[in-house]
Design a protein around this motif. Structure first.
Motif, PDB file in Angstrom:
ATOM      1  N   ILE A 224       0.839  -1.205   0.000  1.00 19.32           N
ATOM      2  CA  ILE A 224       0.000   0.000   0.000  1.00 19.32           C
ATOM      3  C   ILE A 224       0.872   1.252   0.000  1.00 19.32           C
ATOM      4  CG2 ILE A 224      -1.649   1.359   1.359  1.00 19.32           C
ATOM      5  CD1 ILE A 224      -2.815  -1.327   2.340  1.00 19.32           C
ATOM      6  N   GLY A 225       1.877   1.261   0.867  1.00 16.09           N
ATOM      7  CA  GLY A 225       2.747   2.426   0.942  1.00 16.09           C
ATOM      8  C   GLY A 225       3.523   2.664  -0.340  1.00 16.09           C
ATOM      9  N   ASP A 365       0.093  19.442 -10.479  1.00 20.92           N
ATOM     10  CA  ASP A 365       0.999  20.153  -9.571  1.00 20.92           C
ATOM     11  C   ASP A 365       1.747  19.134  -8.700  1.00 20.92           C
ATOM     12  OD1 ASP A 365       2.014  21.594  -7.227  1.00 20.92           O
ATOM     13  OD2 ASP A 365       0.842  23.285  -7.979  1.00 20.92           O
ATOM     14  N   TYR A 366       3.057  19.251  -8.659  1.00 18.68           N
ATOM     15  CA  TYR A 366       3.856  18.284  -7.914  1.00 18.68           C
ATOM     16  C   TYR A 366       3.491  18.252  -6.440  1.00 18.68           C
ATOM     17  CZ  TYR A 366       6.860  21.975  -5.911  1.00 18.68           C
ATOM     18  OH  TYR A 366       7.340  23.048  -5.210  1.00 18.68           O
ATOM     19  N   ARG A 367       3.010  19.367  -5.900  1.00 17.12           N
ATOM     20  CA  ARG A 367       2.645  19.396  -4.483  1.00 17.12           C
ATOM     21  C   ARG A 367       1.447  18.508  -4.188  1.00 17.12           C
ATOM     22  NH1 ARG A 367       2.713  25.867  -4.492  1.00 17.12           N
ATOM     23  NH2 ARG A 367       1.719  25.301  -6.480  1.00 17.12           N
ATOM     24  N   LEU A 368       0.527  18.436  -5.128  1.00 12.83           N
ATOM     25  CA  LEU A 368      -0.615  17.541  -4.965  1.00 12.83           C
ATOM     26  C   LEU A 368      -0.158  16.083  -4.989  1.00 12.83           C
ATOM     27  CD1 LEU A 368      -3.638  17.016  -4.773  1.00 12.83           C
ATOM     28  CD2 LEU A 368      -3.771  17.202  -7.274  1.00 12.83           C
ATOM     29  N   LEU A 369       0.774  15.761  -5.877  1.00 10.66           N
ATOM     30  CA  LEU A 369       1.293  14.396  -5.931  1.00 10.66           C
ATOM     31  C   LEU A 369       1.992  14.020  -4.621  1.00 10.66           C
ATOM     32  CD1 LEU A 369       2.786  14.307  -9.550  1.00 10.66           C
ATOM     33  CD2 LEU A 369       0.592  13.389  -8.757  1.00 10.66           C
ATOM     34  N   LEU A 370       2.703  14.962  -4.030  1.00 10.18           N
ATOM     35  CA  LEU A 370       3.369  14.689  -2.756  1.00 10.18           C
ATOM     36  C   LEU A 370       2.360  14.464  -1.631  1.00 10.18           C
ATOM     37  CD1 LEU A 370       6.299  17.263  -2.994  1.00 10.18           C
ATOM     38  CD2 LEU A 370       6.495  14.766  -3.068  1.00 10.18           C
ATOM     39  N   MET A 371       1.231  15.160  -1.667  1.00 11.51           N
ATOM     40  CA  MET A 371       0.200  14.957  -0.662  1.00 11.51           C
ATOM     41  C   MET A 371      -0.444  13.575  -0.807  1.00 11.51           C
ATOM     42  SD  MET A 371       0.215  17.519   1.355  1.00 11.51           S
ATOM     43  CE  MET A 371       1.992  17.446   1.106  1.00 11.51           C
ATOM     44  N   VAL A 372      -0.602  13.130  -2.042  1.00  9.74           N
ATOM     45  CA  VAL A 372      -1.113  11.772  -2.284  1.00  9.74           C
ATOM     46  C   VAL A 372      -0.142  10.750  -1.696  1.00  9.74           C
ATOM     47  CG1 VAL A 372      -1.617  10.059  -4.074  1.00  9.74           C
ATOM     48  CG2 VAL A 372      -2.438  12.410  -4.324  1.00  9.74           C
ATOM     49  N   ASP A 373       1.140  10.975  -1.889  1.00 10.85           N
ATOM     50  CA  ASP A 373       2.162  10.094  -1.338  1.00 10.85           C
ATOM     51  C   ASP A 373       2.049  10.023   0.181  1.00 10.85           C
ATOM     52  OD1 ASP A 373       4.955   9.882   0.019  1.00 10.85           O
ATOM     53  OD2 ASP A 373       5.244   8.938  -1.930  1.00 10.85           O
ATOM     54  N   THR A 374       1.931  11.174   0.833  1.00  4.99           N
ATOM     55  CA  THR A 374       1.827  11.213   2.292  1.00  4.99           C
ATOM     56  C   THR A 374       0.603  10.444   2.768  1.00  4.99           C
ATOM     57  OG1 THR A 374       3.007  13.313   2.475  1.00  4.99           O
ATOM     58  CG2 THR A 374       1.528  12.742   4.274  1.00  4.99           C
ATOM     59  N   ALA A 375      -0.532  10.673   2.125  1.00  9.69           N
ATOM     60  CA  ALA A 375      -1.763   9.992   2.517  1.00  9.69           C
ATOM     61  C   ALA A 375      -1.623   8.478   2.390  1.00  9.69           C
ATOM     62  CB  ALA A 375      -2.935  10.491   1.662  1.00  9.69           C
ATOM     63  N   GLY A 376      -0.979   8.018   1.328  1.00 12.31           N
ATOM     64  CA  GLY A 376      -0.803   6.585   1.119  1.00 12.31           C
ATOM     65  C   GLY A 376       0.091   5.946   2.166  1.00 12.31           C
TER      66      GLY A 376
END
Length: 405
Positions: A224-225, A365-376
């Motif tokens: 998952i991570g 936006d790369y910042r949105l992708l990073l937030m998805v990463d954090t949530a996962g």
């Protein structure tokens, strides 16, 4: 760390692996910098990691191969073969040759998956169970700690001498590793045949994962991570370009900061595992990586550096816990297939996320992708937390004990 380094056989293994890790630290980042320099594309640079990770899809085949041979001679041959796979990089001249870098990156991935599986088995044979976390932590400290200087040195060598020179240095370190590992005084018994045939023999590692609750829950959480973690492979170049307004080679500075966190994590993880158990340590590592990656979204170099330190600490904790659970809960004749099966099930999702990140980085936006990463990553930690008691704390030994001699 001192306990395992007092064992002569492990010292030799450590010396050989440290040599090859120096070469890895120099080259692995140069792959991406080289592609970025030739093409100017963040997505193309991020795809390097996709090619390194893609061979993990065939990992069970590699694990089956590892389990058919004694681990020490297998590692000697694998290191020599790895040196040879780097030679095509001398032919890279311009953007039309980027495919050569991708091909060598794929071969590098094959080398990594088979060497890691054989190494896991060799460490299990060399050491008593209560020293495994110490040994894994020691190796991880060196491997990730090289991020402090390795990427910077690799980027500097690339800028002054070119990628082929860095490849030559890495090839030489593989040869050194092979020579040193060949000197380890270990009498290994021939591999034990399981009696299984065909597909059942090939998938025996997956079967063991499915029937062991701790291994099963750990693998699911890690998958998952890693399903989102690959996004950062392309996003990091956008962080450098758009967030920090620095050249591509600045990625070496960021990776060195991550190495600082990895040193701290590698040095402390054995004690953490002794206190709370492997699955709890992995849970903490997953959450730390998620938090650290989230901080990359802020356009501040000090904050991003702090995030990288947290990420490095979390990754070292996660990786050492992961390796130790596999070694402690897997019979020796299955260690190759179980190691590679877990790598396949974890790296498969990561490969998907790397490809997705490379495709999305130009439109999202790369910042949105990073937030998805954090949530996962936080979700993965939450999934593993209820299973934390499946692995009990194992206090470290007071003195080194050698087995498999």
């Amino acid at each position: 760390m001192r306990a395992v380094l007092r064992i002569p056989a492990f010292r030799l293994l450590f010396t050989g692996l440290a040599a090859s890790m120096v070469g890895d630290a120099l080259l692995i980042l140069v792959f991406a910098i080289w592609v970025k320099t030739l093409t100017g594309s963040n997505g193309a640079a991020g795809l390097v990691t996709l090619f390194v990770a893609a061979p993990y899809v065939l990992a069970p085949l590699g694990g089956w191969l590892v389990d058919r041979f004694r681990h020490r001679p297998f590692l000697v041959v694998a290191n020599l073969a790895s040196a040879l796979t780097l030679l095509p990089l001398f032919a890279v001249q311009d953007a039309a040759d980027v495919w050569i870098i991708y091909a060598v990156a794929a071969l590098y991935g094959i080398s990594s998956v088979t060497i890691a599986a054989a190494l896991s088995g060799l460490v299990k044979e060399l050491l008593a169970e209560d020293l495994l976390a110490d040994a894994n932590g020691t190796l991880q400290t060196v491997k990730e700690g090289l991020r402090l200087g390795g990427p910077l040195a690799g980027a500097a060598l690339f800028a002054t001498l070119g990628g082929a020179a860095v490849a030559a240095i890495d090839a030489a370190t593989f040869v050194v590793a092979a020579v040193v590992i060949a000197r380890i005084p270990l009498r290994e018994d021939p591999p034990v045949r399981s009696g299984l045939r065909g597909l059942s023999e090939l998938t025996a590692g997956v079967t063991h994962l499915r029937t062991d609750p701790a291994l099963r829950r750990m693998t699911i959480a890690m998958a998952i991570g890693f399903l989102v973690s690959g996004i950062t492979e392309s996003a990091v170049f956008a962080v450098i370009d758009q967030g920090l307004h620095r050249p591509p080679a600045f990625v070496g500075v960021l990776t060195s900061a991550q190495g600082l966190g990895a040193i701290a994590g590698g040095l402390r993880v054995a004690r953490l595992i002794a206190r709370v158990g492997e699955l709890t340590a992995i849970t903490i590592g997953l959450a730390a990586v998620g938090l650290g990656n989230g901080l990359y979204a802020l356009p501040s170099l000090p904050v991003i550096l702090i995030g990288l330190v947290i990420t490095g600490l979390g990754q070292a904790t996660m990786v050492v816990g992961f390796a130790t659970v596999i070694q402690r809960r897997t019979p020796g004749p299955l260690i190759g297939r179980v190691s590679t099966a877990t790598e396949m099930l974890v790296t498969g999702p990561q490969t998907v996320s790397i490809a997705a990140g490379a495709a999305l980085i130009s439109v999202v936006d790369y910042r949105l992708l990073l937030m998805v990463d954090t949530a996962g990553m936080v979700t993965a930690a939450a999934c593993l937390w209820p299973a934390r008691r499946l692995t009990a704390p194992v206090p470290p030994a007071d003195r080194p004990v050698e087995v498999g001699r």
